[in-house]
Design a protein around this motif. Structure first.
Motif, PDB file in Angstrom:
ATOM      1  N   LEU A 269      64.412  28.675 -84.450  1.00 56.77           N
ATOM      2  CA  LEU A 269      64.506  28.466 -83.005  1.00 56.77           C
ATOM      3  C   LEU A 269      65.296  29.591 -82.359  1.00 56.77           C
ATOM      4  CD1 LEU A 269      65.141  24.609 -82.923  1.00 56.77           C
ATOM      5  CD2 LEU A 269      62.983  25.844 -82.856  1.00 56.77           C
TER       6      LEU A 269
ATOM      7  N   TYR B 194      56.262  33.276 -82.859  1.00 56.40           N
ATOM      8  CA  TYR B 194      56.718  31.904 -82.587  1.00 56.40           C
ATOM      9  C   TYR B 194      58.197  31.873 -82.186  1.00 56.40           C
ATOM     10  CZ  TYR B 194      52.296  30.277 -84.426  1.00 56.40           C
ATOM     11  OH  TYR B 194      50.954  30.057 -84.610  1.00 56.40           O
TER      12      TYR B 194
ATOM     13  N   ARG C 266      53.305  30.901 -75.737  1.00 52.40           N
ATOM     14  CA  ARG C 266      53.870  32.248 -75.931  1.00 52.40           C
ATOM     15  C   ARG C 266      52.723  33.214 -76.144  1.00 52.40           C
ATOM     16  NH1 ARG C 266      58.927  33.804 -77.238  1.00 52.40           N
ATOM     17  NH2 ARG C 266      58.199  35.317 -78.766  1.00 52.40           N
TER      18      ARG C 266
ATOM     19  N   VAL D 201      50.257  31.380 -78.684  1.00 50.39           N
ATOM     20  CA  VAL D 201      50.638  30.283 -79.576  1.00 50.39           C
ATOM     21  C   VAL D 201      51.515  29.292 -78.827  1.00 50.39           C
ATOM     22  CG1 VAL D 201      50.559  31.830 -81.585  1.00 50.39           C
ATOM     23  CG2 VAL D 201      52.749  31.410 -80.423  1.00 50.39           C
TER      24      VAL D 201
ATOM     25  N   ASN E  59      54.552  27.324 -77.658  1.00 46.89           N
ATOM     26  CA  ASN E  59      55.979  27.630 -77.578  1.00 46.89           C
ATOM     27  C   ASN E  59      56.755  26.386 -77.990  1.00 46.89           C
ATOM     28  OD1 ASN E  59      58.523  28.509 -77.033  1.00 46.89           O
ATOM     29  ND2 ASN E  59      58.327  28.355 -74.794  1.00 46.89           N
ATOM     30  N   PHE E  60      57.341  26.424 -79.175  1.00 50.07           N
ATOM     31  CA  PHE E  60      58.048  25.252 -79.687  1.00 50.07           C
ATOM     32  C   PHE E  60      59.508  25.225 -79.234  1.00 50.07           C
ATOM     33  CE2 PHE E  60      54.668  25.836 -82.922  1.00 50.07           C
ATOM     34  CZ  PHE E  60      54.026  24.624 -82.741  1.00 50.07           C
ATOM     35  N   GLN E  61      59.918  26.242 -78.512  1.00 51.62           N
ATOM     36  CA  GLN E  61      61.307  26.261 -78.053  1.00 51.62           C
ATOM     37  C   GLN E  61      61.492  25.197 -76.968  1.00 51.62           C
ATOM     38  OE1 GLN E  61      63.195  28.475 -79.830  1.00 51.62           O
ATOM     39  NE2 GLN E  61      61.250  28.930 -80.822  1.00 51.62           N
TER      40      GLN E  61
ATOM     41  N   VAL F 244      57.475  25.135 -86.072  1.00 49.48           N
ATOM     42  CA  VAL F 244      57.487  26.602 -86.107  1.00 49.48           C
ATOM     43  C   VAL F 244      57.151  27.110 -87.507  1.00 49.48           C
ATOM     44  CG1 VAL F 244      58.925  28.656 -85.869  1.00 49.48           C
ATOM     45  CG2 VAL F 244      59.068  26.850 -84.162  1.00 49.48           C
TER      46      VAL F 244
ATOM     47  N   GLN G  36      61.086  20.524 -83.930  1.00 48.56           N
ATOM     48  CA  GLN G  36      60.624  21.815 -83.417  1.00 48.56           C
ATOM     49  C   GLN G  36      60.564  22.845 -84.534  1.00 48.56           C
ATOM     50  OE1 GLN G  36      63.792  21.750 -80.367  1.00 48.56           O
ATOM     51  NE2 GLN G  36      62.284  22.743 -79.064  1.00 48.56           N
TER      52      GLN G  36
ATOM     53  N   GLU H  94      69.089  29.250 -81.319  1.00 49.33           N
ATOM     54  CA  GLU H  94      69.518  27.851 -81.122  1.00 49.33           C
ATOM     55  C   GLU H  94      69.943  27.211 -82.445  1.00 49.33           C
ATOM     56  OE1 GLU H  94      66.827  25.256 -78.992  1.00 49.33           O
ATOM     57  OE2 GLU H  94      66.045  26.954 -77.852  1.00 49.33           O
TER      58      GLU H  94
END
Lengths: 349, 441
Positions: free
Chosen positions: B432, B402, A156, A145, A147-149, B322, B318, B435
């Motif tokens: 996140l 995620y 990821r 998937v 990686n939105f970090q 997610v 972000q 974070e």
């Protein structure tokens, strides 16, 4: 000297006294949450009047963490279950995928007999995965998937067990994916099976010492194992200079920082890669192939079976002298060079 | 010779008491005679009212001046108190009398004449005679006859007044006494935006008078504008943030610490003496770049917004991606269920500008971590639309794919003696990971 020792002892005693003086337990009424079960029944709580001390303490018997925190003036005691009570082994296998230029990656996972938890998940970050290529063994779910970090590689890669996980002493294979990108070395995060902690409120606040300690524990709440993963960008159309540049960067930045390669070997490999890149950029194919051949010979000197198509990547601990590059790193590097060689030669092999 | 008539009459009423004092005055005023040749007066306007307290049995002392003609004269009534407004302050009044009297009612004292009566005197015209005044600094003064018939009677008879009454001002002057410098206060360095709880330093308030920096005393205030920052409620308990220091002599270098609730804030600077205008500046307090989740998504449903906080589903870019991905994957998981399993029901995320999410409209917690658009609550209890227990593990598994960190949150009860509110349990999902969790409280 005795005077120095005496003074040192006095200082230490004073520091200890100061430390014990500054850390106060507080007598109060608070809520203790007993370990929750997976039946999703209400957690058993009890109200206690006792000495409360905020912090995180690991239970030496269970390995779990007892987290004591204060919110809105009330103390809470909650158990956090780490995912690290496992002893996994991971084998990586890399091959060219049939009928194309993609690389097939396959992993075999074993849970050591010392594990106190079943293995629940494997996770890492990769540069790309071919759509629909992620395959999982029965009872597992796999996904690559986005990686939105804000940090890390763009994809990821996860495999997670949908049941009770991989029991100690058992092994599982069939974790597979394909990618056009070439292999590099990275950490595969392997997690044990632990219940999700039930917090009263949101748990200790992140900017308190207790919250910081817990965040630190959560950040490393896995057992790391090295794996060959899609890591070196491989553009289409193929560009040998770009791929070799990616390999050089990976060797210098990642393999070196992971201490997988001896600096004495890193120098000649780096120089040779520089010359190969220059040859590729200049269209000097014979020179490029010569450099690749030299590099592969260097690797073979360290590990004679580096080019064998097997998944044995255990280091030869008995070998003397000790190889200057880890076996998995050598195999990955050799695979990458062989791939470039093959593409430069026009897939004639 | 009306003037001397009055003098005589006044003195005749002061038998035995005033005469010795007059002798003293005479000596003093004769010495001063050379200095006070002209009659002039300055006075700040708005001598709105004066209280007259006539001393019973006390003889008015006559004073006044015959200048060129006898058409005007003045009677000074002892025992009269001038209660000025703050603006009223006669600066000087000198009257030339046959004995060289000098009158100074600046600060309600008579400079020379009235050592015993200084703060109890008023000048009163005698009525229709008008007067000639020499006023300093371009002032013009007019004698206004008293409108009160009793006062007129009192004056005409030259006898002590009885009781107490208010009279109109008798001397009305116009124009400011002195030209005031043109002072301006100005704010600089105010940030356009600041995050809740953060401190911004090196802000300044400067005062210049006629373009020259002037060390005038400045006071600074800050207020939160009502119904801003996603808080559709307002009361005096709303914390406005702090200015430090909140006063000082120009130039004032100060800091602004934004409060935990987001919103628009107005900083104001003005001089303590009120003579340099004021300057204001707006500060946008909040977390930037939060956007609301779409209420039209078919992969999740938004619940839980309340009139006091109409937008409770704001997230960072972000974090939005997610939760949208998690919700999509969850929907795929449950899409063929019979009977249908509801999509994820998403409760509070953050308010439109983040900051404290005071679900009880108290400007206070509890709703920890919902301040930066990085966490969201997912319904997972016995309420409508909650994740069924059989999907808890799958939901957690998807969330962790995620990098999100789903954790169980059970709200605490109002009393430590009561069990936590299990029926309100839910997933508190850190979208996140670790974070963006620190909140300004």
């Amino acid at each position: 000297m005795p005077m120095v020792k005496g003074f040192f002892g006095l200082v230490c005693t004073t520091l200890l006294l100061l430390a014990s003086w500054t850390v106060h337990a507080e007598q109060a009424t608070g809520v203790v949450v007993d370990p929750s079960t997976r039946t999703w029944a209400p957690p058993v709580t009890r109200t206690e009047y006792k000495d409360w001390l905020e912090g995180v303490v690991q239970d030496p018997k269970t390995g779990d963490y007892i987290v004591t925190y204060k919110q809105e003036g009330v103390f809470y005691e909650v158990t956090f279950y780490p995912r690290t009570k496992i002893d996994p082994a991971l084998k990586s296998k890399i091959n060219l995928a049939t009928g194309g230029h993609s690389v097939a990656y396959e992993y075999r996972l074993k849970s050591g007999t010392e594990s106190r938890q079943n293995i629940h998940a494997l996770r890492t970050e990769i540069t790309s995965a071919t759509a629909g290529s992620v395959v999982e063994p029965p009872g597992w779910r796999g996904a690559a998937v986005t990686n939105f970090q804000s940090t890390g590689l763009p994809i990821r890669l996860n495999w997670a067990n949908r049941g009770n996980g991989l029991a100690p002493g058992k092994s599982e294979k069939g974790f597979r994916l394909e990618s056009l990108d070439l292999p590099g070395i990275a950490i595969m995060r392997i997690e044990g099976d632990a219940p999700t902690t039930t917090w009263i409120g949101t748990g200790p606040e992140i900017d308190t010492p207790t919250g910081e300690k817990l965040a630190q524990i959560k950040r490393s709440d896995f057992i790391p194992r090295l794996a060959a993963i899609p890591r070196i960008p491989n553009p289409t159309p193929f560009n040998a200079a770009v791929v070799l540049g990616g390999i050089q960067k990976h060797v210098k930045d990642d393999m070196a920082s992971m201490q997988l390669i001896d600096p004495a070997l890193l120098g000649p490999i780096d120089r040779s890669l520089t010359q190969a890149i220059a040859a590729a950029q200049g269209g000097n194919t014979p020179s490029l192939l010569h450099e690749i051949k030299s590099l592969r010979q260097l690797l073979k000197q360290e590990h004679a079976d580096v080019d064998q198509d097997n998944d044995a990547d255990d280091d030869d601990k008995e070998k003397k002298p000790k190889p200057r590059i880890a076996k998995l790193a050598a195999k990955v590097l050799d695979f990458d060079l062989k791939y470039v060689e093959k593409r430069v030669k026009g897939d004639k092999d | 010779m009306r003037f001397y008539d009055q003098v005589t009459a006044g003195w005749s009423l002061a038998v035995g008491k005033i005469r010795p004092r007059i002798k003293t005055y005479r000596r003093n005023y004769i010495r001063s005679f050379a200095r006070f040749i002209f009659l002039f007066a300055t006075c700040i306007p708005n001598l709105a009212s004066a209280s007259v307290s006539c001393g019973i049995g006390f003889t008015p002392v006559i004073a006044g001046y015959s200048h060129q003609t006898d058409d005007y004269a003045f009677v000074i009534y002892s025992g009269i108190t001038i209660q000025s407004t703050p603006q009223a302050a006669c600066v000087a009044w000198y009257a030339l009398t046959p004995w060289g009297m000098g009158l100074d009612i600046s600060g309600f004292k008579l400079g020379m004449m009235t050592s015993g009566e200084g703060d109890k005197i008023v000048l009163q015209s005698t009525g229709s005679y008008g007067a000639h005044w020499s006023a300093s600094s371009g002032w013009t003064c007019d004698i206004v006859p008293p409108s009160d018939p009793d006062i007129r009677t009192c004056l005409d008879l030259n006898r002590p007044c009885m009781g107490q009454r208010n009279i109109l001002p008798v001397l009305q002057c116009s124009n400011p006494p002195l030209p005031q410098p043109n002072c301006q206060v100005s704010l600089s360095g105010l940030p356009a935006e600041v995050e809740p709880g953060k401190e911004v330093k090196n802000l300044r308030a400067d005062v210049t008078c006629d373009g020259v920096p002037t060390p005038k005393s400045v006071e600074l205030t800050v207020k939160a504008d009502a119904n801003t920052g996603g808080h559709n409620h307002h009361d005096s308990a709303r914390p406005p943030g702090t200015l430090n220091p909140a006063s000082g002599n120009s130039p004032v270098t100060f800091s602004f610490t934004a409060p935990a609730p987001a919103g628009d804030h107005t900083v104001t600077a003005k001089c303590v003496d009120g003579r340099c205008g004021e300057d204001t500046g707006k500060v946008w307090v909040g977390v930037k770049d939060l956007t609301p989740l779409s209420g039209l998504s078919g992969t999740y449903r938004l619940v839980g917004d309340k009139p006091a906080h109409p937008g409770n589903s704001y997230l960072s870019g972000q974090a939005s991606q997610v939760i949208s991905s998690i919700a999509s994957a969850y929907k795929i998981l449950v899409q063929f269920d019979v009977p249908p399993t509801p999509v994820l029901h998403l409760n509070d995320a953050s308010l439109e500008r983040g900051g404290i999410s005071d679900i009880n409209s108290t400007w206070a917690r509890p709703h920890a971590e919902h301040c930066r658009g990085t966490v969201i609550d997912v319904r997972a209890n016995d309420a409508t639309g909650a994740i069924p227990a059989k999907y808890y593990t799958e939901f957690e598994l998807i969330a962790r794919f995620y990098s999100a960190d789903p954790m169980w949150e059970v709200p605490p009860a109002s009393s430590v003696l009561l069990p936590p509110l299990w029926e309100q349990r839910h997933y508190h999902v850190r979208l996140l990971g670790g974070e963006g969790l620190a909140c300004p409280w």
